[in-house]
Design an enzyme around this catalytic site. Structure first.
Site, PDB file in Angstrom:
ATOM      1  NE  ARG A 106      -4.074   0.449   1.782  1.00  0.00           N
ATOM      2  CZ  ARG A 106      -5.279   0.536   2.436  1.00  0.00           C
ATOM      3  NH1 ARG A 106      -5.773   1.175   3.647  1.00  0.00           N
ATOM      4  NH2 ARG A 106      -5.864  -0.107   1.756  1.00  0.00           N
ATOM      5  CG  HIS A 133      -8.122   0.054  -2.838  1.00  0.00           C
ATOM      6  ND1 HIS A 133      -7.309  -1.674  -2.526  1.00  0.00           N
ATOM      7  CD2 HIS A 133      -8.680   0.701  -1.823  1.00  0.00           C
ATOM      8  CE1 HIS A 133      -7.683  -1.435  -1.421  1.00  0.00           C
ATOM      9  NE2 HIS A 133      -8.924  -0.721  -1.112  1.00  0.00           N
ATOM     10  CD  GLN A 136     -12.961  -2.283  -0.988  1.00  0.00           C
ATOM     11  OE1 GLN A 136     -12.309  -1.607   0.063  1.00  0.00           O
ATOM     12  NE2 GLN A 136     -14.093  -2.328  -1.229  1.00  0.00           N
ATOM     13  CG  ASP A 228     -13.335   6.339  -0.675  1.00  0.00           C
ATOM     14  OD1 ASP A 228     -13.252   6.103  -0.076  1.00  0.00           O
ATOM     15  OD2 ASP A 228     -12.450   6.058  -1.913  1.00  0.00           O
ATOM     16  CB  CYS A 268     -14.013   1.199  -0.515  1.00  0.00           C
ATOM     17  SG  CYS A 268     -13.197   2.473   0.024  1.00  0.00           S
ATOM     18  NE  ARG A 295     -10.378  -5.644  -0.043  1.00  0.00           N
ATOM     19  CZ  ARG A 295     -10.168  -4.263   0.506  1.00  0.00           C
ATOM     20  NH1 ARG A 295     -10.372  -3.619   0.865  1.00  0.00           N
ATOM     21  NH2 ARG A 295      -8.765  -4.868   0.211  1.00  0.00           N
TER      22      ARG A 295
END
Ligand code: CP
Ligand code: NVA
Length: 309
Positions: A106, A133, A136, A228, A268, A295
């Protein structure tokens, strides 16, 4: 489907069939997590997990996934490893490749995860960058399919920032035949290169990609409404101006009245209580915790496919 040894930086590098395979694998794994704990398909394998930013879902799902798959995940906070003290990404990639079987990272700049993959001889998984991402979006696609029984032909509406999650959704929706309408304030649209890529993929699937500054237009007749945080990690100093710019893009009952009556609301997470009202977040239409749960099985499918036999 052989994905072994490949890196996952963005879903743009994967075909619809490969994404389908990962979703089907996720369902299979979700049906019996414990079976994989017994079979241990990643027995003896190790994954380094570099985090330059905070994480709850990505970190926990990946560590649990490695445990269930029989391998070992090693959490590497960038402030604790030499990368954070000036060692280059290139040297880090060389060293980690000689000790580990895979690296998940990340990062702030997408270029950094690309650089890590360029010099690594083991698979590199993007666990979020400023541009994409992908992990996700695998969970998001699975969640949509679980609630709507299909992907192709649905309409997904995004109201919010043209950010990393939005970019990855554009790629994922275009590849899987989902119409996607994105509403952002002026100046916060998703980047042109991502929109062009999505429109190119959409030509193959017949999906319709719309970029607008009008949230009502985007949400009209949507099956799925997504937002988001307006302030992504690393943008904290922009909070004041962004909250003003985004006031007409907050997902509320009023905005969602434009969607189909059986729409689902997705996010998310983490939820910052500014981008959607509490009523929507807590409503029966909200599937945000199913999305978070997914996830785990999706990252298991990725690790198994990219690192397993
Ligand atoms: N959605 C997501 O990636 O959450 P975390 O930041 O908690 O990993
Ligand atoms: N867009 C958000 C997603 C967090 C999971 C961020 O980058 O901070």
């Amino acid at each position: 489907m052989d994905l072994k040894g490949r890196s996952l930086l963005s879903l743009k590098d994967f075909t619809a069939e490969e994404i389908r395979f990962l979703l089907d694998e996720s369902k299979r794994l979700k049906a019996d997590f414990k079976a994989y704990n017994r079979e241990k398909p990643l027995k003896g394998l190790t994954l380094g997990m570099i985090f330059q930013k905070r994480s709850t879902r990505t970190r926990v799902s990946t560590e649990v996934a490695m445990y269930y798959l029989g391998g070992h995940g090693i959490f590497l906070s960038s402030s604790d490893i030499q990368l954070g003290a000036g060692e280059t990404i290139k040297d880090t990639a060389h060293v980690l490749s000689r000790m580990l079987d895979g690296v998940l990272a990340r990062v702030y700049a997408h270029e950094d995860v690309k650089e890590l993959a360029k010099y690594s001889t083991v698979p590199v998984i993007n666990a979020l960058s400023d541009k994409y991402h992908p992990l996700q979006i695998l969970a998001d696609l699975l969640t949509i399919e679980e609630h709507k029984d299909r992907l192709a032909g649905l309409k997904l509406a995004w109201s919010g920032d043209g950010n990393n999650v939005c970019n990855s959704l554009l790629i994922g929706c275009a590849k899987m035949g989902i119409d996607m309408s994105v509403a952002t304030p002026k100046g916060y649209e998703p980047p042109n290169d991502v929109v062009e890529l999505a429109m190119g993929f959409a030509e193959d699937t017949g999906a319709k990609i719309v970029i607008t500054n009008n949230a009502e237009v985007a949400v009209k007749d949507a099956d799925v409404v997504v937002t988001d945080t307006f302030i992504s990690m690393g943008e904290e100093e922009q909070e004041k101006e962004k909250l003003v710019a985004f006031k007409d893009y907050i997902v509320s009952d009023e905005l969602c009245a434009n969607a189909k009556s059986d729409f689902i609301f997705m996010h998310c997470l983490p939820y910052k209580h500014k981008e959607a009202t509490e009523e929507i977040f807590e409503s029966e239409n909200s599937v945000v915790f199913d999305e978070a749960e997914n996830r785990l099985c999706t990252v298991m499918a990725v690790l198994n496919a990219f690192m397993g036999q």
